[in-house]
Design a protein around this motif. Sequence first.
Motif, PDB file in Angstrom:
ATOM      1  N   ASN A 271       0.862  -1.181   0.000  1.00 56.11           N
ATOM      2  CA  ASN A 271       0.000   0.000   0.000  1.00 56.11           C
ATOM      3  C   ASN A 271       0.903   1.237   0.000  1.00 56.11           C
ATOM      4  N   ILE A 272       0.949   1.893  -1.145  1.00 57.88           N
ATOM      5  CA  ILE A 272       1.758   3.102  -1.290  1.00 57.88           C
ATOM      6  C   ILE A 272       0.801   4.248  -1.557  1.00 57.88           C
ATOM      7  N   ASP A 273       0.599   5.065  -0.553  1.00 52.01           N
ATOM      8  CA  ASP A 273      -0.312   6.211  -0.648  1.00 52.01           C
ATOM      9  C   ASP A 273      -1.702   5.770  -1.130  1.00 52.01           C
ATOM     10  N   ASN A 274      -2.227   4.741  -0.449  1.00 51.39           N
ATOM     11  CA  ASN A 274      -3.574   4.201  -0.701  1.00 51.39           C
ATOM     12  C   ASN A 274      -3.738   3.558  -2.071  1.00 51.39           C
ATOM     13  N   GLU A 275      -2.644   3.080  -2.644  1.00 53.70           N
ATOM     14  CA  GLU A 275      -2.689   2.356  -3.900  1.00 53.70           C
ATOM     15  C   GLU A 275      -1.872   1.078  -3.739  1.00 53.70           C
TER      16      GLU A 275
ATOM     17  N   ASP B 286       6.209  12.116  -2.228  1.00 55.98           N
ATOM     18  CA  ASP B 286       6.294  11.931  -0.784  1.00 55.98           C
ATOM     19  C   ASP B 286       4.884  12.147  -0.271  1.00 55.98           C
ATOM     20  N   TYR B 287       4.531  11.415   0.772  1.00 54.74           N
ATOM     21  CA  TYR B 287       3.153  11.447   1.242  1.00 54.74           C
ATOM     22  C   TYR B 287       3.083  11.155   2.739  1.00 54.74           C
ATOM     23  N   LYS B 288       2.015  11.629   3.339  1.00 51.82           N
ATOM     24  CA  LYS B 288       1.791  11.364   4.754  1.00 51.82           C
ATOM     25  C   LYS B 288       1.438   9.888   4.914  1.00 51.82           C
ATOM     26  N   ASP B 289       2.080   9.279   5.889  1.00 48.48           N
ATOM     27  CA  ASP B 289       1.940   7.846   6.116  1.00 48.48           C
ATOM     28  C   ASP B 289       1.747   7.639   7.617  1.00 48.48           C
ATOM     29  N   PRO B 290       0.656   6.992   8.029  1.00 50.38           N
ATOM     30  CA  PRO B 290       0.426   6.821   9.467  1.00 50.38           C
ATOM     31  C   PRO B 290       1.505   5.996  10.168  1.00 50.38           C
ATOM     32  N   VAL B 291       2.203   5.135   9.439  1.00 48.86           N
ATOM     33  CA  VAL B 291       3.265   4.329  10.041  1.00 48.86           C
ATOM     34  C   VAL B 291       4.587   5.089  10.059  1.00 48.86           C
ATOM     35  N   ASN B 292       4.931   5.716   8.947  1.00 48.45           N
ATOM     36  CA  ASN B 292       6.241   6.347   8.784  1.00 48.45           C
ATOM     37  C   ASN B 292       6.233   7.867   8.913  1.00 48.45           C
ATOM     38  N   GLU B 293       5.141   8.465   9.293  1.00 48.11           N
ATOM     39  CA  GLU B 293       4.962   9.914   9.302  1.00 48.11           C
ATOM     40  C   GLU B 293       4.912  10.422   7.867  1.00 48.11           C
ATOM     41  N   ILE B 294       6.062  10.378   7.205  1.00 45.68           N
ATOM     42  CA  ILE B 294       6.156  10.731   5.785  1.00 45.68           C
ATOM     43  C   ILE B 294       6.937   9.625   5.102  1.00 45.68           C
ATOM     44  N   SER B 295       6.434   9.185   3.965  1.00 50.25           N
ATOM     45  CA  SER B 295       7.152   8.189   3.172  1.00 50.25           C
ATOM     46  C   SER B 295       7.511   8.788   1.824  1.00 50.25           C
TER      47      SER B 295
END
Length: 172
Positions: free
Chosen positions: A82-86, A150-159
């Motif tokens: 799952n990379i930015d909801n994809e 780059d995107y907000k990620d609940p696990v990584n903060e930003i990925s």
Amino acid sequence: MIIETERLILREYRLEDFNDLYAIVSDEETMRHYPKPFDKEKTLNWIKWNLDNYKKYGYGLWAIVLKETDEFIGDCGITIQNIDNELLPEIGYHINKKYWKKGYAKEAAKAVCDWVFNNTSYDRVYSYMKYTNEPSYRTAMAIGMKKVKDYKDPVNEISYAYAISKEEWLKL
């Protein structure tokens, strides 16, 4: 054996790989870009997840062993992430810290990228990582990937997400 390179063999995981994998994924320094190091249960589940992926998809993360010594030094392969909801095909890699900065991650990732474009219908592959994981994004860049978001990620903060198309790969 799935893939052979100059120095490496990438093969399917076996349950017997548990101790070698646990030495890598339980290490705090190695896993500093993850929420926390893996415990024994998560390590076993990692192997089982990949064994399941082989059955479902015909691929997963593969164990990396040194040709010269047959020593397990990490893993690299392709999974759906799952990379930015994809849900996208992602090349991932983990190397035992004793073997960092020797080009093994790059060598394995290049071989996996080549395998993907020759054995699947994917026209683009990705690698994603926590924004602080410079070694990981340097490996992605070393195999020709470019940062695509780059995107907000609940696990990584930003990925960060890196990618390369089949067309770009074939030009390298």
